[in-house]
Design an enzyme around this catalytic site. Structure first.
Site, PDB file in Angstrom:
ATOM      1  N   TRP A 176       0.849  -1.189   0.000  1.00 23.19           N
ATOM      2  CA  TRP A 176       0.000   0.000   0.000  1.00 23.19           C
ATOM      3  C   TRP A 176       0.885   1.239   0.000  1.00 23.19           C
ATOM      4  CZ3 TRP A 176       0.747   3.424   3.952  1.00 23.19           C
ATOM      5  CH2 TRP A 176       1.289   2.953   5.146  1.00 23.19           C
TER       6      TRP A 176
ATOM      7  N   GLU B 244       8.764   1.345   6.361  1.00 22.77           N
ATOM      8  CA  GLU B 244       8.409   2.204   7.487  1.00 22.77           C
ATOM      9  C   GLU B 244       8.206   3.653   7.054  1.00 22.77           C
ATOM     10  OE1 GLU B 244       8.239   1.839  10.986  1.00 22.77           O
ATOM     11  OE2 GLU B 244       8.166  -0.341  10.824  1.00 22.77           O
TER      12      GLU B 244
ATOM     13  N   THR C 131       4.908  -0.415  18.895  1.00 24.19           N
ATOM     14  CA  THR C 131       4.244   0.420  17.893  1.00 24.19           C
ATOM     15  C   THR C 131       3.014  -0.279  17.320  1.00 24.19           C
ATOM     16  OG1 THR C 131       5.865  -0.367  16.263  1.00 24.19           O
ATOM     17  CG2 THR C 131       6.263   1.775  17.264  1.00 24.19           C
TER      18      THR C 131
ATOM     19  N   GLU D  66       3.650  -3.003  11.336  1.00 25.99           N
ATOM     20  CA  GLU D  66       4.477  -3.140  12.539  1.00 25.99           C
ATOM     21  C   GLU D  66       4.453  -4.579  13.049  1.00 25.99           C
ATOM     22  OE1 GLU D  66       6.301  -0.768  13.094  1.00 25.99           O
ATOM     23  OE2 GLU D  66       5.308   1.164  12.865  1.00 25.99           O
TER      24      GLU D  66
END
Length: 396
Positions: free
Chosen positions: A95, A176, A232, A262
């Site tokens: 995504w 990330e 997280t 995560e």
């Protein structure tokens, strides 16, 4: 949470379980070396300096892992290629932030932004404090890649190394990177936050860096990342839950998709530690005990907005009160990892390893008892203004 000191203090160098020590003092805004000849530090006027970690002073230990341990990570290249890199997703299947944001190329862009802003009006200020804090943590990504590249035996030696460890670090960073991008743009479009203050906080935080006290050791480093990825995952999962309760299903989807990333990254890092426990159990459990004695510091614990010296503590208090990330979660994560790695069932450990095993296995209940006592004595903390939401006061 990292220990915060109101005044600088100096500790004796800690003896690492891995052998060599090269302690150096953390640079403090209130101390300067008198000379290079070993004279004691001189106390000077305490003035804030950009990009200098505030109030945090401890002995820095570097390269504590003996050179022969590097061979372990060289021997794991094939394993890393086959068992670690599979936790990365191809870019074309990932995504991207634009998938969850109003499309600026669309004729309906302005209407989509209007709808986003209407939904945001129903969300309380305290939630935005936590969401902004999470976003700022994600935006300090350059610091985290730098930290991974301090680890002996697994760092990216050239910036484009073909080592599977280096490939992992670069690709993990790339995945990330989408998290901060998505949250940043969503918050920008919401109109609920002071983006300039947020941007200042990000710049301060990246400039301040971080020292999670991993001593250039991948044993310590991968234990730290295992803990943090789960933290997280929990935090973003809880912001997703709150957004849904407030009626913003799109924001809930945003936070949820980040939490899923995560979780996948947590799986990868915990597999590395699991492998280390398989081939070098004593030193790995010693490393786990060492990190837990130091306490796992949050990546953004040096955040500063140019105004609030206690910004991280205040942000953490709001997150604790809302149940987004709590002291209970800290103990739960430790308990989860101890179970995930079967620490209680390890056998054939050295005498030091057995002691570390007992310490780690008994730590989560102890943390919970201490937290319960602290909660019983705690007084209401009042309120604090947050520059991120235009100086509005929020209950701590």
């Amino acid at each position: 949470m990292a220990l915060k000191l109101n005044q600088p203090s100096f500790q004796c160098p800690k003896i690492s379980p891995f052998g060599r020590n090269q302690p150096t003092l953390f640079r403090s805004p209130t101390f300067l070396k008198a000379s290079t000849l070993g004279a004691p530090p001189l106390e000077v006027e305490n003035k804030k300096k950009p990009f200098t970690p505030p109030r945090e002073v401890h002995v820095q230990v570097t390269h504590s892992m003996p050179p022969e341990k590097i061979e372990i990570f060289k021997s794991l290249h094939t394993w890393a290629e086959q068992d670690l890199l599979v936790h990365l997703k191809p870019v074309e299947k990932c995504w991207q932030p634009n998938d969850f944001l109003p499309d600026p190329a669309s004729e309906g862009f302005m209407e989509q932004v209007k709808e986003l802003r209407e939904r945001s009006k129903e969300i309380p200020d305290e939630y935005y404090v936590v969401l902004v804090g999470d976003m700022i943590t994600e935006e300090a990504l350059p610091t985290y890649q730098t930290m991974l590249n301090t680890l002996d035996g697994v760092r990216d030696e050239t910036g484009a190394s073909l080592s599977p460890w280096a490939i992992w670090t670069r690709a993990w960073t790339a995945e990330e990177n989408r998290h901060g991008d998505l949250l940043n743009k969503y918050l920008y479009l919401s109109g609920r936050v002071d983006m300039r203050q947020i941007e200042k906080t990000i710049q301060y935080l990246i400039g301040s860096g971080m020292d999670p006290r991993t001593e250039n050791s991948p044993y310590l480093g991968f234990i730290y990342t295992s803990f943090q990825e789960r933290a997280t995952f929990i935090s973003h999962g809880n912001t997703a839950r709150h957004a849904k309760e407030y009626g913003d299903l799109k924001l809930a989807q945003v936070c949820g998709i980040i939490a899923a990333d995560e979780k996948r990254h947590e799986t990868a890092y915990t597999k590395i530690v699991e492998k280390l426990l398989e081939i070098d159990p004593s030193d790995t459990v010693l490393a786990l005990a060492d990190m837990m004695r130091k306490k796992i510091s949050m990546p953004a614990h040096l955040m500063y907005d140019g105004q609030d010296d206690n910004l991280f503590e205040n942000f953490s208090s709001v997150a604790q009160r809302l149940g987004v990330y709590t002291a209970k979660d800290y103990a739960d994560i430790l308990e989860f990892l101890v179970g995930r790695w079967n620490i209680e069932k390890l056998t054939g450990l050295s005498s030091e390893g057995n002691k570390a095993q007992d310490y780690v296995c008994g730590l989560a209940p102890r943390i919970r008892r201490l937290e319960e006592r602290a909660a019983g004595r705690a007084k209401k903390k009042g309120t604090a203004p947050f520059s991120w939401i235009f100086g509005k006061e929020v209950q701590l």
